[in-house]
Design a protein around this motif. Structure first.
Motif, PDB file in Angstrom:
ATOM      1  N   ARG A 205     -14.841  45.373  -3.859  1.00  9.52           N
ATOM      2  CA  ARG A 205     -15.018  46.806  -3.580  1.00  9.52           C
ATOM      3  C   ARG A 205     -16.059  47.459  -4.486  1.00  9.52           C
ATOM      4  NH1 ARG A 205      -9.287  46.736  -2.819  1.00  9.52           N
ATOM      5  NH2 ARG A 205      -8.735  47.067  -0.617  1.00  9.52           N
ATOM      6  N   PRO A 206     -16.048  47.222  -5.798  1.00 10.54           N
ATOM      7  CA  PRO A 206     -17.083  47.861  -6.637  1.00 10.54           C
ATOM      8  C   PRO A 206     -18.503  47.441  -6.262  1.00 10.54           C
ATOM      9  CG  PRO A 206     -15.275  47.035  -7.991  1.00 10.54           C
ATOM     10  CD  PRO A 206     -15.056  46.492  -6.623  1.00 10.54           C
ATOM     11  N   LEU A 207     -18.640  46.270  -5.612  1.00 12.98           N
ATOM     12  CA  LEU A 207     -19.972  45.788  -5.258  1.00 12.98           C
ATOM     13  C   LEU A 207     -20.551  46.523  -4.054  1.00 12.98           C
ATOM     14  CD1 LEU A 207     -19.366  41.952  -5.707  1.00 12.98           C
ATOM     15  CD2 LEU A 207     -20.396  43.557  -7.326  1.00 12.98           C
ATOM     16  N   LEU A 208     -19.752  47.366  -3.397  1.00  8.68           N
ATOM     17  CA  LEU A 208     -20.286  48.172  -2.295  1.00  8.68           C
ATOM     18  C   LEU A 208     -21.316  49.173  -2.771  1.00  8.68           C
ATOM     19  CD1 LEU A 208     -16.976  48.903  -0.331  1.00  8.68           C
ATOM     20  CD2 LEU A 208     -18.751  47.252   0.266  1.00  8.68           C
ATOM     21  N   ASP A 209     -21.323  49.444  -4.079  1.00 12.80           N
ATOM     22  CA  ASP A 209     -22.293  50.390  -4.645  1.00 12.80           C
ATOM     23  C   ASP A 209     -23.360  49.681  -5.474  1.00 12.80           C
ATOM     24  OD1 ASP A 209     -20.893  52.676  -3.627  1.00 12.80           O
ATOM     25  OD2 ASP A 209     -19.396  52.376  -5.208  1.00 12.80           O
TER      26      ASP A 209
ATOM     27  N   ARG B 201     -24.751  44.466  -1.474  1.00  7.64           N
ATOM     28  CA  ARG B 201     -23.909  45.423  -0.746  1.00  7.64           C
ATOM     29  C   ARG B 201     -23.531  44.873   0.634  1.00  7.64           C
ATOM     30  NH1 ARG B 201     -27.926  48.997  -2.544  1.00  7.64           N
ATOM     31  NH2 ARG B 201     -28.617  49.488  -0.419  1.00  7.64           N
ATOM     32  N   ALA B 202     -24.519  44.299   1.324  1.00  4.69           N
ATOM     33  CA  ALA B 202     -24.250  43.762   2.661  1.00  4.69           C
ATOM     34  C   ALA B 202     -23.231  42.630   2.600  1.00  4.69           C
ATOM     35  CB  ALA B 202     -25.548  43.279   3.310  1.00  4.69           C
ATOM     36  N   LYS B 203     -23.384  41.727   1.634  1.00  2.00           N
ATOM     37  CA  LYS B 203     -22.440  40.613   1.526  1.00  2.00           C
ATOM     38  C   LYS B 203     -21.066  41.089   1.069  1.00  2.00           C
ATOM     39  CE  LYS B 203     -25.245  37.438   2.871  1.00  2.00           C
ATOM     40  NZ  LYS B 203     -25.057  36.846   4.220  1.00  2.00           N
ATOM     41  N   ALA B 204     -21.013  42.155   0.293  1.00  2.00           N
ATOM     42  CA  ALA B 204     -19.711  42.700  -0.099  1.00  2.00           C
ATOM     43  C   ALA B 204     -18.970  43.235   1.128  1.00  2.00           C
ATOM     44  CB  ALA B 204     -19.891  43.803  -1.131  1.00  2.00           C
ATOM     45  N   VAL B 205     -19.685  43.903   2.020  1.00  2.00           N
ATOM     46  CA  VAL B 205     -19.065  44.390   3.255  1.00  2.00           C
ATOM     47  C   VAL B 205     -18.591  43.209   4.103  1.00  2.00           C
ATOM     48  CG1 VAL B 205     -19.441  45.679   5.387  1.00  2.00           C
ATOM     49  CG2 VAL B 205     -20.457  46.483   3.248  1.00  2.00           C
ATOM     50  N   ALA B 206     -19.464  42.198   4.253  1.00  2.00           N
ATOM     51  CA  ALA B 206     -19.084  41.022   5.037  1.00  2.00           C
ATOM     52  C   ALA B 206     -17.910  40.292   4.391  1.00  2.00           C
ATOM     53  CB  ALA B 206     -20.282  40.082   5.173  1.00  2.00           C
ATOM     54  N   GLY B 207     -17.876  40.252   3.064  1.00  2.00           N
ATOM     55  CA  GLY B 207     -16.776  39.595   2.376  1.00  2.00           C
ATOM     56  C   GLY B 207     -15.449  40.297   2.591  1.00  2.00           C
TER      57      GLY B 207
ATOM     58  N   LEU C  78     -22.646  53.679   6.483  1.00  2.00           N
ATOM     59  CA  LEU C  78     -23.433  53.794   7.710  1.00  2.00           C
ATOM     60  C   LEU C  78     -24.732  54.559   7.490  1.00  2.00           C
ATOM     61  CD1 LEU C  78     -20.654  54.527  10.365  1.00  2.00           C
ATOM     62  CD2 LEU C  78     -21.874  52.387   9.977  1.00  2.00           C
ATOM     63  N   ASP C  79     -24.818  55.289   6.361  1.00  2.00           N
ATOM     64  CA  ASP C  79     -26.047  56.007   6.007  1.00  2.00           C
ATOM     65  C   ASP C  79     -26.843  55.276   4.938  1.00  2.00           C
ATOM     66  OD1 ASP C  79     -25.843  58.306   7.722  1.00  2.00           O
ATOM     67  OD2 ASP C  79     -24.149  58.944   6.486  1.00  2.00           O
ATOM     68  N   ASP C  80     -26.498  54.010   4.680  1.00  2.00           N
ATOM     69  CA  ASP C  80     -27.215  53.233   3.666  1.00  2.00           C
ATOM     70  C   ASP C  80     -28.683  53.069   4.085  1.00  2.00           C
ATOM     71  OD1 ASP C  80     -26.282  51.198   1.259  1.00  2.00           O
ATOM     72  OD2 ASP C  80     -28.109  50.539   2.278  1.00  2.00           O
ATOM     73  N   PRO C  81     -29.610  53.114   3.139  1.00  2.59           N
ATOM     74  CA  PRO C  81     -31.035  52.952   3.504  1.00  2.59           C
ATOM     75  C   PRO C  81     -31.403  51.546   3.953  1.00  2.59           C
ATOM     76  CG  PRO C  81     -30.778  53.107   1.118  1.00  2.59           C
ATOM     77  CD  PRO C  81     -29.441  53.427   1.703  1.00  2.59           C
ATOM     78  N   ALA C  82     -30.527  50.560   3.704  1.00  2.33           N
ATOM     79  CA  ALA C  82     -30.836  49.172   4.072  1.00  2.33           C
ATOM     80  C   ALA C  82     -30.257  48.857   5.454  1.00  2.33           C
ATOM     81  CB  ALA C  82     -30.267  48.210   3.038  1.00  2.33           C
ATOM     82  N   PRO C  83     -31.072  48.422   6.403  1.00  8.38           N
ATOM     83  CA  PRO C  83     -30.555  48.105   7.747  1.00  8.38           C
ATOM     84  C   PRO C  83     -29.459  47.041   7.729  1.00  8.38           C
ATOM     85  CG  PRO C  83     -32.955  48.167   7.764  1.00  8.38           C
ATOM     86  CD  PRO C  83     -32.536  48.261   6.331  1.00  8.38           C
ATOM     87  N   GLY C  84     -29.576  46.048   6.843  1.00 10.91           N
ATOM     88  CA  GLY C  84     -28.579  44.991   6.790  1.00 10.91           C
ATOM     89  C   GLY C  84     -27.206  45.504   6.406  1.00 10.91           C
ATOM     90  N   VAL C  85     -27.166  46.461   5.485  1.00 13.52           N
ATOM     91  CA  VAL C  85     -25.886  47.041   5.069  1.00 13.52           C
ATOM     92  C   VAL C  85     -25.274  47.835   6.216  1.00 13.52           C
ATOM     93  CG1 VAL C  85     -24.763  48.563   3.412  1.00 13.52           C
ATOM     94  CG2 VAL C  85     -26.664  47.110   2.677  1.00 13.52           C
TER      95      VAL C  85
ATOM     96  N   PRO D 198     -26.481  37.431  -3.827  1.00 10.43           N
ATOM     97  CA  PRO D 198     -25.621  37.752  -2.684  1.00 10.43           C
ATOM     98  C   PRO D 198     -24.738  36.581  -2.251  1.00 10.43           C
ATOM     99  CG  PRO D 198     -27.830  38.605  -2.330  1.00 10.43           C
ATOM    100  CD  PRO D 198     -27.896  37.767  -3.563  1.00 10.43           C
ATOM    101  N   GLY D 199     -25.242  35.352  -2.429  1.00 14.06           N
ATOM    102  CA  GLY D 199     -24.461  34.188  -2.039  1.00 14.06           C
ATOM    103  C   GLY D 199     -23.169  34.059  -2.816  1.00 14.06           C
ATOM    104  N   ALA D 200     -23.171  34.513  -4.069  1.00  9.91           N
ATOM    105  CA  ALA D 200     -21.941  34.455  -4.857  1.00  9.91           C
ATOM    106  C   ALA D 200     -20.901  35.429  -4.312  1.00  9.91           C
ATOM    107  CB  ALA D 200     -22.251  34.763  -6.319  1.00  9.91           C
ATOM    108  N   VAL D 201     -21.341  36.553  -3.807  1.00 13.19           N
ATOM    109  CA  VAL D 201     -20.425  37.571  -3.285  1.00 13.19           C
ATOM    110  C   VAL D 201     -19.718  37.061  -2.032  1.00 13.19           C
ATOM    111  CG1 VAL D 201     -20.257  39.932  -2.427  1.00 13.19           C
ATOM    112  CG2 VAL D 201     -21.884  39.379  -4.245  1.00 13.19           C
ATOM    113  N   ILE D 202     -20.486  36.560  -1.085  1.00 18.68           N
ATOM    114  CA  ILE D 202     -19.859  36.065   0.140  1.00 18.68           C
ATOM    115  C   ILE D 202     -19.111  34.771  -0.133  1.00 18.68           C
ATOM    116  CG2 ILE D 202     -21.889  34.784   0.931  1.00 18.68           C
ATOM    117  CD1 ILE D 202     -19.384  36.776   3.101  1.00 18.68           C
ATOM    118  N   GLY D 203     -19.568  34.000  -1.115  1.00 20.09           N
ATOM    119  CA  GLY D 203     -18.855  32.779  -1.484  1.00 20.09           C
ATOM    120  C   GLY D 203     -17.456  33.067  -1.985  1.00 20.09           C
ATOM    121  N   LEU D 204     -17.307  34.168  -2.728  1.00 16.98           N
ATOM    122  CA  LEU D 204     -15.977  34.562  -3.199  1.00 16.98           C
ATOM    123  C   LEU D 204     -15.048  34.831  -2.021  1.00 16.98           C
ATOM    124  CD1 LEU D 204     -13.950  35.450  -5.352  1.00 16.98           C
ATOM    125  CD2 LEU D 204     -15.049  37.701  -5.348  1.00 16.98           C
TER     126      LEU D 204
END
Length: 498
Positions: free
Chosen positions: A336-340, A347-353, A369-376, A317-323
């Protein structure tokens, strides 16, 4: 503060009734001594203003007679006398406290006494009775008292004693449970130069106090040389603390060379780079990018290459937000493809990125908003707050259903409040009777704020209707609470009869 006073007053009462000193006071806790000191005098400044309770006991009266007649005093009675509100009694007790190690903490407290004769005599006794071993034992209390207006004497004495002692005798202070003691001990050790760079680096990696981490990391890097560099870097780079890791990464510029900082083979970079450029901590990633650039490589190229495969299960995940941190808006096509992605953290870091690049895809984020992960869900909510007005209000209200996961309901509540005054008030009315206490409290505050301060949409007739509905919901909730209280009272009465 009040709890400390109650505990101190309780300890004083137990001592007056005959308890031993170590039974009434937790002698190993440095905080218990100041609490006891104030608790002995507690009674003159609080209702009913009739003096400390211990003085009205038989033991308290016997202590006062013994002080008046010059009779021998037990250790417990001396402890009470050393904290008495009368300065003459405290001064007289000091003369009898000499040679009693158990009362040394109270002598330390009297060194910061507001009465000069008491203070000066206590300092004389402390100088006479304090050796290195005793200083280490009472160091937490000395440092605690050192924060008072007249408390510097004990800290200066402690510094002088430990500065002349061997490092091994002061070593227990480096692992004391009190972070103030550890800070003092490490500063003293650094001033003496008694710790090697490797020991300082290991301390920075091990200690959980931010001040100690920075003190030790900075001192380790200031003293490191080529011989000790591998061990220092190994400790810092493997630390859990981002502060220690970022210090180690920055030191790679001096000792690591480009092969320790950048993964680009063309630039001669090595295997450690992913641990830094894709670190979970933003400061560490920033330091890694700095080191990479100092050696002529471009971290952005590495990030783009690392995130190019959206199906990579090992993508950190650090590489995603680092980008996103060093990229451009065009890099949104990589994110965008990393949202899936299969990993929730990615996925969470892709949204934050995407949010960091100021790119908002409402349709795709709404789906998350219906993702099973609370962080996402949380990251998607943050990204959608500025666009909450385009989301269907009724759809968001349905997401407040108690059957949904809590993080989904919290997300819907936040988006409804960002949607507008009417939507926020509708959400509050729905949640007034909710079983979730935090959601219910926020709803009540929203309703109260509208009642007191009004609303930008006050002219809208729906506001009046919603406030009336809120009144009914609050009345229903109050009635339910009364029924529950009556039921609980009836159950207790039944138990008592049984």
């Amino acid at each position: 503060m009040e709890e400390d006073l109650r505990q101190g007053a309780g300890a004083a009462l137990r001592l007056a009734e005959g308890a031993a000193l170590d039974e009434a006071i937790d002698t190993d806790d440095p905080a218990s001594w100041p609490a006891f000191d104030e608790g002995v005098r507690c009674g003159w400044s609080v209702p009913p203003y009739d003096g400390p309770a211990w003085e009205r006991t038989e033991g308290g009266r016997a202590l006062m007679r013994a002080l008046r007649d010059g009779a021998p005093l037990t250790g417990a009675w001396l402890a009470l006398a050393l904290c008495h509100s009368n300065g003459r009694i405290r001064g007289a007790a000091l003369e009898r406290a000499a040679g009693r190690p158990a009362l040394l903490p109270l002598i330390v407290l009297r060194c910061a006494d507001w009465a000069r004769p008491v203070r000066e005599r206590a300092r004389e006794l402390l100088v006479a009775s304090l050796d290195v071993e005793a200083a280490v034992r009472v160091a937490p209390l000395l440092l605690r008292v050192g924060g008072r207006s007249r408390g510097g004497f004990g800290v200066a004495l402690l510094t002088d004693l430990l500065s002349g002692a061997s490092p091994e005798r002061a070593a227990p202070l480096l692992t004391d449970r009190d972070r103030t003691v550890r800070r003092f001990a490490y500063r003293l050790a650094m001033a003496r130069g008694s710790l090697s760079p490797a020991e300082l680096a290991r301390a920075a990696a091990r200690d959980d106090d931010a001040v100690v981490q920075m003190l030790c990391a900075d001192a380790a890097l200031a003293a490191v040389d080529e011989e000790s560099a591998p061990e220092v870097l190994r400790a810092l780079l493997g630390a859990r603390s981002p502060r220690a890791r970022s210090a180690g990464v920055t030191a790679l510029r001096r000792f690591g060379g480009p092969e320790g900082a950048s993964p680009d083979a063309a630039a001669g970079v090595g295997e450690r780079a992913p641990d830094f450029l894709a670190d979970r901590s933003a400061p560490v990633r920033a330091c890694a990018r700095y080191v990479v650039r100092q050696h002529g490589a471009d971290p952005l190229l590495w990030y783009r290459e690392r995130c190019a495969d959206p199906a990579d299960p090992a993508l950190p995940p650090g590489a995603v937000i680092g980008l996103a941190e060093c990229g451009q808006r065009a890099d949104a096509d990589v994110l965008r493809p990393l949202l899936d992605h299969q990993v929730p953290g990615v996925r969470a870091k892709a949204v934050a990125g995407l949010r960091a690049l100021d790119v908002t895809d409402v349709a795709r984020l709404r789906r998350l908003l219906d993702d099973p992960a609370p962080g996402v869900v949380g990251e998607a909510t943050l990204s959608l707050l500025p666009s909450a007005g385009v989301l269907p209000e009724d759809w968001l209200l349905r997401r407040l259903d108690p059957e949904r996961p809590r993080w989904v309901r919290v997300s819907a509540c936040r988006l409804l409040h960002a949607h507008g005054d009417i939507a926020g008030l509708r959400a509050a009315v729905v949640l007034l009777g909710d079983a979730d206490e935090r959601l219910r409290t926020r709803a009540a505050l929203t309703v109260r704020r509208v009642r007191v301060w009004g609303s930008a949409s006050w002219s809208d007739p729906r506001i009046t209707e919603l406030l009336a509905e809120a009144d009914r919901a609050e009345a229903d909730r109050a009635a339910a609470d009364r029924v529950e209280a009556d039921r609980a009272q009836a159950d207790r009465a039944e138990l008592n009869r049984a």
